[in-house]
Design a protein around this motif. Structure first.
Motif, PDB file in Angstrom:
ATOM      1  N   ARG A 312       0.806  -1.222   0.000  1.00 28.61           N
ATOM      2  CA  ARG A 312       0.000   0.000   0.000  1.00 28.61           C
ATOM      3  C   ARG A 312       0.841   1.276   0.000  1.00 28.61           C
ATOM      4  O   ARG A 312       0.410   2.321   0.507  1.00 28.61           O
ATOM      5  CB  ARG A 312      -0.971   0.008   1.189  1.00 28.61           C
ATOM      6  CG  ARG A 312      -1.937  -1.178   1.207  1.00 28.61           C
ATOM      7  CD  ARG A 312      -2.853  -1.115   2.413  1.00 28.61           C
ATOM      8  NE  ARG A 312      -2.108  -1.050   3.676  1.00 28.61           N
ATOM      9  CZ  ARG A 312      -1.550  -2.101   4.268  1.00 28.61           C
ATOM     10  NH1 ARG A 312      -1.661  -3.318   3.724  1.00 28.61           N
ATOM     11  NH2 ARG A 312      -0.905  -1.949   5.404  1.00 28.61           N
ATOM     12  N   ARG A 314       2.278   4.504  -1.958  1.00 31.63           N
ATOM     13  CA  ARG A 314       1.751   5.278  -3.081  1.00 31.63           C
ATOM     14  C   ARG A 314       2.817   6.248  -3.567  1.00 31.63           C
ATOM     15  O   ARG A 314       3.300   7.097  -2.812  1.00 31.63           O
ATOM     16  CB  ARG A 314       0.504   6.048  -2.663  1.00 31.63           C
ATOM     17  CG  ARG A 314      -0.156   6.767  -3.842  1.00 31.63           C
ATOM     18  CD  ARG A 314      -1.380   7.521  -3.388  1.00 31.63           C
ATOM     19  NE  ARG A 314      -1.953   8.269  -4.510  1.00 31.63           N
ATOM     20  CZ  ARG A 314      -2.675   9.371  -4.381  1.00 31.63           C
ATOM     21  NH1 ARG A 314      -2.914   9.860  -3.174  1.00 31.63           N
ATOM     22  NH2 ARG A 314      -3.155   9.986  -5.435  1.00 31.63           N
ATOM     23  N   SER A 336       0.000  -4.318  -3.903  1.00 36.00           N
ATOM     24  CA  SER A 336      -0.922  -3.243  -3.541  1.00 36.00           C
ATOM     25  C   SER A 336      -0.279  -1.861  -3.603  1.00 36.00           C
ATOM     26  O   SER A 336      -0.893  -0.877  -3.189  1.00 36.00           O
ATOM     27  CB  SER A 336      -1.465  -3.481  -2.120  1.00 36.00           C
ATOM     28  OG  SER A 336      -0.397  -3.593  -1.187  1.00 36.00           O
ATOM     29  N   ILE A 338       0.979   1.573  -5.447  1.00 41.20           N
ATOM     30  CA  ILE A 338       0.330   2.343  -6.509  1.00 41.20           C
ATOM     31  C   ILE A 338       1.289   3.400  -7.050  1.00 41.20           C
ATOM     32  O   ILE A 338       1.923   4.130  -6.293  1.00 41.20           O
ATOM     33  CB  ILE A 338      -0.942   3.033  -5.984  1.00 41.20           C
ATOM     34  CG1 ILE A 338      -1.965   1.985  -5.549  1.00 41.20           C
ATOM     35  CG2 ILE A 338      -1.535   3.958  -7.039  1.00 41.20           C
ATOM     36  CD1 ILE A 338      -3.183   2.585  -4.859  1.00 41.20           C
ATOM     37  N   SER A 340       0.985   6.645  -9.628  1.00 43.43           N
ATOM     38  CA  SER A 340      -0.012   7.423 -10.353  1.00 43.43           C
ATOM     39  C   SER A 340       0.437   8.865 -10.512  1.00 43.43           C
ATOM     40  O   SER A 340       1.059   9.441  -9.619  1.00 43.43           O
ATOM     41  CB  SER A 340      -1.364   7.385  -9.627  1.00 43.43           C
ATOM     42  OG  SER A 340      -1.281   8.033  -8.378  1.00 43.43           O
TER      43      SER A 340
END
Length: 353
Positions: A312, A314, A336, A338, A340
């Motif tokens: 998790r 990011r 999991s 990310i 972006s």
């Protein structure tokens, strides 16, 4: 009293006034103790009461200093206030461990609200500034140069503030924050520690955050190190993470460092997350970090050195260019994490930009 002595006292008063602002009103409890080169900083620190300031005038002091009293400010007059190792036999634990300034609590009680500011610590075999069991420690405008291990280091502490420091050419990390240096334990909650607006240059690693949670790393410059930022976790619980790395400039960390017992050779690593969870990396400018290590690249996700995947994390809205083997590198096996909104040219594997 001679005219020379009167002028000297007037000059001293001017220095204090310029450095600290208006004097406190008569009867105020807090005092400012002025130390001159050749005098013992430690004796004055030992005599100071909570809330007092120990002001070091410009010059070179050859000793290690230990602060155990809460609420003390140890302050110089800027970079020309220099603390270097003593030429005499080590007189206390701080000096024995090769450290310059030590701020130390106890196993049962953190030392609270100590400030170290506006001075240079250089040439120590260990750390320039070392803190253990502190609460609310502030280190600001400190220059830590050419110390053998860490420029500024802290363990087992909460609510620290590290702001506007320069850590350059230290043997390991310029700034090192950890739950415990030797013990294998789960990550500790720093309760909001802040690392902001520091310049970390020419070290093995600019900043190492090891087995910690709940802190912010923001608006720093990391350049000329072997690696800019390392956020390190492992299989212990709670996991390292739940922290933010944002709005930093991480540029040209291409110094070459040989492998150690804990870490492979380093070169060209911008920001590395290894074995972390719930970490946000955002708004950073990461450029021109290039090397051939498995940890090389702009922003690198790497499974922990004991094989624990990240979860998790990011990586969002960063600007990356000129990093090699790629701007974004993900060799973590966690599913999991990310990526972006990043502006970048190439990633490994492809498709992360």
């Amino acid at each position: 009293m001679t005219k020379c002595h009167i002028a000297y006292l007037a000059c001293t008063a001017a220095i204090i006034g310029a450095g600290l602002g208006a004097a406190p009103p008569a009867g105020a409890a807090h005092m400012t103790h002025v130390v001159f080169p050749g005098e013992s900083i430690q004796k004055v620190v030992d005599a100071a009461e909570p809330g007092d300031t120990v002001l070091l005038t410009t010059g070179t002091y050859r000793e290690s200093v230990t602060v155990t009293t809460p609420g003390i400010t140890l302050r110089g007059m800027g970079r020309e206030t220099v603390i270097q190792p003593s030429t005499e036999k080590a007189a206390d634990r701080c000096a024995e461990d090769g450290n310059g300034i030590c701020v130390v609590g106890t196993k049962d009680r953190n030392v609270e609200d100590v400030t170290v500011a506006s001075l240079t610590v250089t040439g120590f075999a260990g750390s320039g500034v070392f803190a253990l069991a502190t609460d609310g420690l502030t280190v600001r405008n400190v220059t830590a140069v050419k110390n053998g291990v860490w420029g500024i280091a802290q363990e087992r502490s909460v609510r620290g503030v590290f702001r506007k420091n320069t850590a350059r050419d230290n043997g390991d990390a310029g700034l090192f924050l950890a739950n415990a240096i030797k013990a294998e334990e789960g990550a500790a909650d720093t309760e909001g520690t802040v690392v902001a607006r520091n310049r970390l240059e020419g070290n093995r690693i600019g900043l190492t955050v090891r087995r910690l949670r709940n802190l912010t790393v923001a608006d720093n410059l990391m350049t000329g190190n072997c690696a800019g930022v390392f956020v390190v976790g492992d299989e212990n619980k709670p996991r390292a993470g739940a922290l933010t790395v944002r709005d930093n400039r991480v540029e040209g960390n291409n110094k070459s460092c040989p492998k150690t017992a804990r870490l492979e050779a380093l070169q060209g690593s911008g920001i590395v997350l290894t074995g972390t969870e719930d970490t946000l990396v955002t708004g950073n400018r990461v450029t021109d970090n290039a090397g051939k290590s498995s940890l090389s690249g702009g922003i690198v996700l790497f499974k922990s050195f004991v094989g624990t995947p990240g979860e998790r994390n990011r990586i969002a809205d960063n600007q990356l260019s000129g990093n090699s083997p790629a701007d974004l590198v993900n060799t973590d096996t966690g599913e999991s994490n990310i990526f972006s909104g990043n502006s970048c040219g190439a990633s490994k594997p492809a498709g992360l930009c």
